[in-house]
Design a protein around this motif. Sequence first.
Motif, short mmCIF file in Angstrom:
data_model
loop_
_atom_site.label_atom_id
_atom_site.label_comp_id
_atom_site.label_asym_id
_atom_site.label_seq_id
_atom_site.Cartn_x
_atom_site.Cartn_y
_atom_site.Cartn_z
N UNK A 1 -5.70 11.74 7.38
CA UNK A 1 -5.56 13.08 6.83
C UNK A 1 -6.70 14.02 7.23
N UNK B 1 -1.56 5.96 6.16
CA UNK B 1 -2.49 6.95 5.62
C UNK B 1 -3.73 6.32 4.99
N UNK B 2 -3.60 5.06 4.53
CA UNK B 2 -4.70 4.42 3.80
C UNK B 2 -5.63 3.65 4.73
N UNK C 1 0.81 -1.22 0.00
CA UNK C 1 0.00 0.00 0.00
C UNK C 1 0.84 1.27 0.00
N UNK D 1 -7.77 7.89 -4.27
CA UNK D 1 -8.39 9.19 -4.00
C UNK D 1 -8.84 9.35 -2.55
N UNK D 2 -9.11 8.22 -1.87
CA UNK D 2 -9.59 8.34 -0.50
C UNK D 2 -8.52 8.87 0.45
N UNK D 3 -7.28 8.46 0.20
CA UNK D 3 -6.27 8.78 1.21
C UNK D 3 -5.05 9.51 0.71
N UNK D 4 -4.77 9.51 -0.58
CA UNK D 4 -3.46 10.03 -0.98
C UNK D 4 -3.47 11.54 -1.20
N UNK E 1 -10.12 9.02 8.35
CA UNK E 1 -8.79 8.73 7.83
C UNK E 1 -7.81 9.72 8.46
N UNK F 1 -4.54 13.56 -4.37
CA UNK F 1 -5.94 13.77 -4.73
C UNK F 1 -6.64 14.75 -3.80
N UNK F 2 -5.83 15.39 -2.94
CA UNK F 2 -6.42 16.39 -2.04
C UNK F 2 -6.73 17.65 -2.84
#
Lengths: 255, 243
Positions: free
Chosen positions: B124, B80-81, A167, A246-249, B122, A252-253
Motif C-alpha cells: 500500500x 497486502x499483508x 490472512x 493496522x500495518x496493512x489493512x 508494504x 486503518x489507513x
Amino acid sequence: MRYLTPVLLGMALLALWEIWVSAASIPVFILPPPSAIGAALVDNFASLMAALWVTVKVTAAAFFWAAVSAIGLAIIFTRARLIEMALYPYVVTLQVTPVVAIAPLILIWVGFDNVSRALVIIAWIVAFFPMLTNTVQGLRSIDPQLHDLMRLSGANWWQRLCYLEMPAALPSILTGAKISGGLALIGAVVAEFVAGSGASTGLAWRIIEAGNRLEIATMFASLALLSALGIVLFYLLSFCEWLLLHRWHESFRRG
Amino acid sequence: MTALALNAASLQYDNGFTALRDITAEFMRGSFTALVGPSGCGKSSLLRLLAGLEPPSTGSVSGLAQSDIGFVFQEPTLLAWRSVADNITLPLKIEGHSQNEIAARLAEALQLVGLADFADALPRQLSGGMKMRVSLARALAKRPPVLLMDEPFAALDELTRFRLDDDLRAIWQQQNCTIVFVTHSVTEAAYLAERALVMQDGQLKSAIAIDQTGRADNFRSAPNYMAACAELSKALGHEAGTG
C-alpha cells in the motif's frame, strides 16, 4: 477530548441521578442512588468478583469454541460445496430458534452432570453464527487471481490456507469476532437466567437473587459489572484487530 | 525449439460460453510474442490455457510444467499483508528452495526491476507502477523459461508504461526467456514483440512478424514500427485514419 468528554458526561449524569433521587425521595428499593450502588459494590466485592469470574469463564469458553468451530466450518464450507448445501439449513435453524427455548433442553441433557458445560453450549449457540457468516464471507471474497497465483506456485491446501486464505479473511474474521464476543456474553447471561437457582453462580444469577431479596443496589452493581465486562471484551477484541491489521489493512489507513 | 504449442485447442466454459475455437500456434524458445485483440476476444483465456490454469475442452496444449511458468496478472495481485520482499519470495518458499537460494534470487529480482530500496515496503506504500514491478519481480524470481503476461501495464499511465516496456525488453534480452504478452494496445504490441498474433471472437485471425530493424535507436520513431502499427490496426479491422 475524545476520552474526556464521555467521562465528564457520565459524571454529570451520575451527579444528577444522585441529586434527583434524594430530592424526589425515591425509595431505595425502586432506584438506589449511585452512592448506594457503589457501597453495595464495595460491601459485596469478594462475592461479586467470584460471580464475575464465573461469567467470564463461561463467556470466554463459549467465545473460544465459537471461534474455533466457526472458522473450521467456514473452511470446510468453502472447500466442499456439497457439505455446505447439506449443513447450512441446520446452522440457520440453530441460529433462528430462540436460544431461551432450547436452553432448558440443553440443561436437561447436559446440565445434570455439568452445569457450566451446559452454560457454555448455550452461549456458544448464540455466539457461533456471526463468526461463521463473516468468515465464509471473508474466504469467498478472496481475489480469484490470488488463488491462481497459489496454484501456479504449486501450493498445497495447507500452504494456501496459511499464506493466503487465513490472512486474507482475517479482517472479516475479526469483525465477526467483535460481534460474537458481545453475543457470547449475552448468551452466558441468558444461560444463567435459564439455569436458575443453585445451578449457576455467575453475575446474571446474582441479579436474579438480589432482585428476589429487593437488594436493588446489589442488582445495579452486578449490572454495572456486566456492562464493564462487555466493554472490556469489545475493546480487547478491537485492540487485537488493531494489532493484527493496522500495518496493512485499508480500514486503518488515515484519511 | 518450440517452448509452447497449441494444437487445435478450444475452450468452453462451464456456462456454455466458447472462449476459444480451434487455435493452433507455436511459441519458439526465446521468442517475444504479443497477443492482440479487442476486449473479450479470448486473449486472456488463451494465456490461461498456456499456463495450465484451464484445461482445453478439445485439442491439446504442449508446454511446460506450472513451476516453469512465470505469470504476471492484469492487476499486481500482491498480498497486502506481506512486504515487497515477502511477496516476491512467496512462490520460492512454497517451492521449497533453501534460504540462501531465496535470498540470492530476491536480490537479483529486485535488481532487475529496480526496487532494491523497497524490499521492506508494504504494497500500500507503493505507486501503481511500482506494484506492477513487484509483480514482475515475483514472476522473474522463479527464473522461469516462460513468462506469460496478461495486460500487465494496461492500468498504468502512458509514461510509466513506456518505461516498463523498455525495462521488459531489457529483461527479456538478459534472461533469454520466452514471453507471451497479452495487450489490447496496438502500439504496445508493435513496440515490444517480434511477432503479434491477432485474435478476434476466440479465433486466431493472423500472425504478423514485426520488422526489428532500427531497434538500436529510438524504435518508437522508426518507420518500420509505424508500419507494424498500421498493419496491426488493419488486421484488427480499423480503417486507416480512423483508429
